[in-house]
Design an enzyme around this catalytic site. Structure first.
Site, PDB file in Angstrom:
ATOM      1  N   HIS A 205     -39.080  44.918 -33.362  1.00 44.32           N
ATOM      2  CA  HIS A 205     -37.821  44.606 -32.924  1.00 44.32           C
ATOM      3  C   HIS A 205     -38.016  44.386 -31.233  1.00 44.32           C
ATOM      4  CE1 HIS A 205     -36.825  46.820 -36.284  1.00 44.32           C
ATOM      5  NE2 HIS A 205     -35.254  45.260 -36.350  1.00 44.32           N
ATOM      6  N   ASP A 277     -40.088  37.758 -41.465  1.00 44.48           N
ATOM      7  CA  ASP A 277     -38.837  38.707 -40.752  1.00 44.48           C
ATOM      8  C   ASP A 277     -37.814  37.898 -39.697  1.00 44.48           C
ATOM      9  OD1 ASP A 277     -37.038  41.263 -40.101  1.00 44.48           O
ATOM     10  OD2 ASP A 277     -39.152  42.279 -39.806  1.00 44.48           O
TER      11      ASP A 277
END
Length: 546
Positions: A205, A277
C-alpha cells in the site's frame, strides 16, 4: 424476455473499456457520511461514472449491512448494465458492514488445522457459505476473498493474519474449502494476491516489495495454493503489487505480461477474471502514473482495473492505447467477454420474467421477510464462537497475580490500540471495557496518537494492571511488527511487578515475541479476533467465567 447484457459488438470501445473499471464508493447513503474523500467520490460524480461512463462495478466500504442493502439497490438503478458489487469481506460481511457476521481472521482456522485439519476445513467451508449468503443478501455479488498467500514471514505488515496459514498445504486445504462453501450461492470469489504476497516485510500500500525467490521456490511454495484455488474453480485471481525479478525484472506482477498472461493464463491454465489489486496503492500509483498504470495492466493481461485514482482518465488512456496500437482490440474484447460471463453468473439469478431490470429489485426481499432473517443467524454466531474458542492460546497458572489481586483497589485495565477513534468493534460498551469495569478496574486507553508517557516510578503510581494489546497487521501503516509503545509498557509493568495478566488480540507473532519475557505465573490469553465476541471469550476465559 430481453437479454441481461447487451451484445458486446453494440458497445463502443469506451463502453467496453469502462466495463473493465471497478470504482471505489462509500457504503453510506449520504455524501456527508463519506469517510475517505480521497478515494470515495460524492454522489453526483459516482452517478456520472456509473450512468454516463458505464463503469463495470463498485467496491464498497462503510455503513451497516442494512444501509448497504439500500446502497447497492441505489447504485444498480443508476446502471445501464448490472454492476459487479464487491467488498473485502475476508472475515465475513460483518468485518466491513455492522450487523452481519464477523468471523475471526483466517489464520485462526490455521491454528485449529494444526491439530484437526478436517475440523478446520469444515469451518472454512461454513465460513465461505455464510459469507456468500450474507453478501448476496445485501446486494454484493463479488466476495473479494479468500486470501491464499502463504504468510511465511512473521514481519509481514499487509498479509499477516489475513492468511489461512504458514504452509502451502494448510493454506490450500482451507482456501479451497472456503471456495466450495461460497460456491453454494451466486457470488464471485477471488484468490489473492498472485503470485504470492506472504513473504514480504514491505506494505505494498506504501511501497513496492521485492521478492528475490527463484522460480523453483515460487513453484514449490507460493504458487501451490493458487493452483489449488484454480482447480476449485475460483472465479477470479487478484494480482499483487510485487516485483519478482526471477519472473519479470522490469515490472511488478500487476503490470507484468510474463506473470499475468504467461504464468497465470498459459502455464497455470486460469480462464477466469484477472483483477488488479487497488491501483491507488503506493506501489503502483507512485511509480507508474495514475493512468499509465492501467494501460500497462491491461496490456499485461488484466481484465478488471480495481480502484484507479482517475476512472475517466483511465478509460480514456486505455482507449488511446488501443487507437495507438499499443493494446490490440482483441485484448479488450477478451476481457469484456470474461466480465460478461461473470455478470451472467451472478446477476442472471435475480432476473424475473416481469422486467428486464430485475437486478434493480431490493436484494433482501424486505416485503416478504425481515432483514434479520438473512444476517447473523444463530448458526453463524455459534460458528464464530466455536472458531474463537478453539483457536485460543491460554496460560492460566494455578496461583497467579491475577487471582491474588482480584478485588484489590487501584486495579487498572490498560488497553493499547493502534487507532482508538476508528478501531472497529471497540467502544465504551464492548466486553474489553465492561467486563473489567464490573470487577472494579479503572480504564486507561493508549493509542499511537497518545503523547509518550515517561515510564518510571516517579510518574507512575503502582497499579495492578490487566494489559490488553490490540495488534495485528495494518495495511497503509507499514508495520505489523511489535508496537514499541506496547513493548515499553510490558517491560515497565514486568520490572515493577504490576502486571497481573496479558490479553493479546490479533497477531500470534506479537505473542511469540512477548512470551520469552513473560513469567510463568502471569496468565495470558491470546485470541485472533478483535471483535466483541473475541473480547468476551478471552476475558471470560481469563477470569474463569467461561
Amino acid at each position: 424476455m430481453p437479454p441481461l447484457l447487451p451484445n458486446i459488438d453494440d458497445l463502443s470501445l469506451a463502453e467496453q473499456v469502462a466495463q473493465m473499471v471497478i470504482v471505489r464508493a462509500s457504503g453510506y447513503l449520504f455524501d456527508q457520511q463519506i469517510q475517505y474523500p480521497q478515494w470515495e467520490p460524492p454522489s453526483a460524480t459516482l452517478r456520472s461514472w456509473i450512468s454516463e461512463w458505464g463503469v463495470g462495478g463498485v467496491i464498497l466500504l462503510g455503513g451497516s449491512a442494512a444501509e448497504l442493502a439500500l446502497r447497492t439497490q441505489q447504485l444498480q438503478t443508476w446502471a445501464p448494465v448490472p454492476l459487479l458489487m464487491a467488498a473485502d469481506v475476508e472475515e465475513g460481511v460483518g468485518q466491513r458492514f455492522a450487523g452481519a457476521t464477523w468471523f475471526p481472521p483466517p489464520m485462526a482456522l490455521a491454528e485449529i488445522a494444526s491439530t484437526n485439519l478436517v475440523q478446520a476445513e469444515q469451518y472454512a467451508q461454513q465460513m465461505g457459505a455464510i459469507t456468500a449468503q450474507e453478501a448476496r443478501g445485501i446486494g454484493l455479488n463479488w466476495v473479494l476473498a479468500p486470501v491464499v498467500d502463504v504468510n511465511n514471514n512473521p514481519d509481514n505488515p499487509v498479509i499477516n493474519v489475513r492468511s489461512f496459514g504458514e504452509t502451502p498445504t494448510i493454506v490450500s486445504h482451507l482456501t479451497t474449502a472456503f471456495i466450495r462453501g461460497a460456491q453454494t450461492h451466486p457470488v464471485l470469489t477471488v484468490a489473492k494476491h498472485f503470485p504470492g504476497h506472504g513473504d514480504t516485510a514491505t506494505d505494498s500500500h506504501l511501497d513496492l516489495p521485492v521478492i528475490p525467490h527463484s522460480q523453483e521456490r515460487l513453484t514449490q511454495l507460493e504458487l501451490l495454493p493458487f493452483q489449488a484455488a484454480i482447480a476449485a474453480e475460483v472465479d477470479s485471481v487478484m494480482s499483487a503489487h510485487l516485483l519478482i525479478p526471477e519472473l519479470d525484472a522490469d515490472y511488478p506482477a500487476t503490470l507484468s505480461q510474463p506473470i499475468l498472461t504467461q504464468l497465470l493464463r498459459q502455464t497455470l491454465g486460469f480462464e477466469g477474471l484477472i483483477v488488479t489489486d487497488a491501483l491507488v496503492m503506493g506501489a503502483i500509483a507512485d511509480r507508474y502514473g495514475v493512468n499509465q498504470a492501467s494501460v500497462l495492466a491491461v496490456a499485461a493481461g488484466a481484465d478488471v482495473l480495481l480502484m484507479p485514482a482517475d476512472p475517466v482518465g483511465t478509460i480514456q488512456a486505455v482507449c488511446q492505447a488501443v487507437e495507438d496500437g499499443v493494446i490490440p482490440p482483441a485484448r479488450i474484447r477478451a476481457s469484456v467477454e470474461r466480465i460478461w460471463w461473470a455478470k451472467q453468473k451472478v446477476c442472471a439469478p435475480l432476473l424475473e420474467e416481469t422486467t428486464s431490470h430485475a437486478w434493480e429489485d431490493p436484494p433482501i426481499g424486505l416485503e416478504t421477510e425481515p432483514f434479520t432473517a438473512r444476517l447473523a443467524q444463530p448458526a453463524a454466531t455459534n460458528l464464530v464462537n466455536e472458531i474463537l474458542q478453539q483457536s485460543l492460546r491460554v496460560q492460566q497458572p494455578g496461583v497467579s497475580r491475577l487471582s491474588a489481586s482480584l478485588g484489590m483497589e487501584n486495579c487498572r485495565n490498560l488497553i493499547i490500540v493502534d487507532e482508538a477513534l476508528s478501531q472497529e468493534g471497540w467502544g465504551q460498551q464492548t466486553p474489553a471495557i465492561t467486563i473489567p469495569k464490573a470487577l472494579g478496574y479503572q480504564l486507561q486507553v493508549i493509542d499511537r496518537h497518545t503523547p509518550a508517557i515517561p515510564l518510571n516510578l516517579e510518574n507512575q503510581p503502582w497499579q495492578a494492571t490487566l494489559l490488553q494489546l490490540v495488534i495485528r497487521g495494518n495495511p497503509f501503516r507499514g508495520s505489523a511488527g511489535l508496537n514499541q509503545t506496547a513493548q515499553n509498557w510490558l517491560q515497565f509493568l514486568l520490572q515493577t511487578e504490576q502486571l497481573q495478566a496479558l490479553v493479546i488480540y490479533g497477531s500470534p507473532y506479537i505473542l511469540e515475541k512477548f512470551l520469552p519475557s513473560l513469567p510463568p505465573d502471569i496468565p495470558y490469553v491470546f485470541t485472533y479476533g478483535q471483535m466483541p465476541a473475541a473480547q468476551a471469550i478471552a476475558l471470560n476465559t481469563l477470569f474463569g467465567q467461561a
